[in-house]
Design a protein around this motif. Structure first.
Motif, PDB file in Angstrom:
ATOM      1  N   THR A  25     -49.266  -6.820  82.053  1.00  0.00           N
ATOM      2  CA  THR A  25     -48.671  -5.498  82.212  1.00  0.00           C
ATOM      3  C   THR A  25     -48.121  -5.314  83.619  1.00  0.00           C
ATOM      4  O   THR A  25     -48.631  -5.891  84.581  1.00  0.00           O
TER       5      THR A  25
ATOM      6  N   TYR B  60     -52.224  -4.830  76.712  1.00  0.00           N
ATOM      7  CA  TYR B  60     -52.368  -5.189  78.120  1.00  0.00           C
ATOM      8  C   TYR B  60     -52.626  -3.950  78.989  1.00  0.00           C
ATOM      9  O   TYR B  60     -53.398  -3.991  79.955  1.00  0.00           O
ATOM     10  N   ILE B  61     -51.949  -2.857  78.654  1.00  0.00           N
ATOM     11  CA  ILE B  61     -52.145  -1.606  79.385  1.00  0.00           C
ATOM     12  C   ILE B  61     -53.581  -1.126  79.226  1.00  0.00           C
ATOM     13  O   ILE B  61     -54.233  -0.711  80.188  1.00  0.00           O
TER      14      ILE B  61
END
Length: 377
Positions: A17, A346-347
């Motif tokens: 990210t 990913y965040i």
């Protein structure tokens, strides 16, 4: 180090990210502020010209509205006004089926938004490429085979489609080179275990066409396991995937999303923190926290529809934030109630580590040279 990582000239973040480059908004969120999304992923239609074996869109059905040019322009106007930085036209439909696509891309760019398009490429009009390529941060062709016969089988289309898309990709590369455009042109393969034979052919195809990169991603399944993906089978493909990465050069990157491919389909977080930073919209006009929650059975998480309600009005509403707060609470379990390895994965990992104290905000200093596509987090 993976083979593709040797080529530092390729300043992409394709397996992680870029949220550490937006720490001002992360800090505001941690302090309880109602932040604008950094990126919005959306589509202009639910229609599609393909019948891909792995299609996740078929699992996302919800009541359809036709997104008109006015609704799309109003949405972009509102997004720019509240501080959204980028929109990716991907989501759950093939937006080249919409006649307003080209004007929407140009309008978003004129507002100062970073614009991106993901497409199978079949309906892309060659005569309009000159109009949109200068307006795009990236153009991604979704292609899961490098050979015509397998392409036809995997995507559920005639073999002739392969050749049309091939020629369109070549034309995009030519226009980029002739005009010296900054747009990134890439290919993306959705890898199912049965597609291993197409990894190397696709690596070669991308290199032959002259695109900037080819990326291999896992196949997302919903929380019900409707597509029946056995994520453990990806482990056996590691040698083939590493061989494919050896096709990278200083001009062409072949990249595997190793983090997701080798995850076994498991995520370690239980809360969903990502949607305030990257919300999603269906090609039906439906605004929801993420694509996993588009289906009718998740109606309680449906915020509204841009055909009927302005996006800014929805974003400012208590309903929007009540839904976001619920997903981030212990009443919701991302391990059991979400699709596998979603767009916000990913965040979520980054924010989970922040919340858990595994990392500190003051230690998340990004590199001095920011990566490409900075606002597509």
């Amino acid at each position: 180090m993976n083979e593709g990582d040797k080529f530092m000239k390729h300043n992409y973040v394709l397996d992680g990210t870029k949220l550490p480059y937006h720490l001002d908004r992360v800090k505001a969120w941690l302090e309880g502020e109602r932040i604008a999304p950094i990126t919005i992923d959306w589509s202009l239609t639910r229609a599609c010209t393909y019948k891909c074996i792995y299609c996740y869109g078929q699992l996302q059905e919800n009541p359809r509205e036709k997104i008109t040019e006015k609704a799309a322009f109003d949405f972009l106007d509102d997004a720019a006004e509240i501080g959204v930085k980028a929109t990716s036209i991907v989501s759950d439909g093939e937006s080249t089926c919409s006649p307003i696509l080209y004007d929407v891309i140009k309008h978003g760019k004129e507002l100062g938004l970073d614009m991106a398009l993901g497409t199978n490429g079949y309906l892309l009009k060659d005569k309009r490429l000159h109009d949109i390529l200068p307006c795009l941060t990236y153009l991604r062709f979704n292609i899961s085979a490098g050979e015509p016969d397998r392409y036809a089988y995997i995507h559920g289309v005639p073999k002739s489609y392969f050749h049309k898309v091939y020629n369109t990709m070549k034309r995009c590369v030519k226009i980029k080179e002739e005009q010296g455009l900054d747009v990134t042109i890439g290919l993306q393969m959705v890898l199912m275990p049965d597609f291993e034979d197409q990894i190397i052919p696709l690596a070669k195809l991308g290199k032959d066409i002259g695109v900037d990169y080819t990326i291999i991603k896992h196949c997302t399944d919903n929380e019900l396991g409707s597509l029946g993906i056995d994520y453990k089978k990806y482990f056996d493909m590691e040698p083939t995937l590493k061989e494919a990465e050896s096709y990278s050069t200083d001009k062409y990157l072949f990249k595997v999303k190793w983090h997701k491919i080798l995850s076994g389909g498991i995520h370690r977080y239980t809360r969903c923190y990502g949607p305030p930073f990257m919300v999603q919209m269906s090609g039906s006009g439906l605004l929801a926290p993420c694509g996993s929650l588009f289906p009718v059975r998740h109606k309680r998480f449906h915020i509204g529809n841009i055909v009927k309600t302005r996006f800014k009005e929805m974003w400012e509403s208590d309903k929007y934030w009540e839904i976001m707060d619920y997903l981030a609470s212990d009443k919701f379990n991302a391990r059991t109630d979400c699709g596998h390895l979603c767009l916000q994965h990913y965040i979520n990992e980054f924010l989970w580590d922040l919340k858990k104290g595994n990392i500190k905000l003051e230690d998340c200093k990004p590199k001095e040279t920011p990566p490409m596509h900075l606002n597509f987090i």
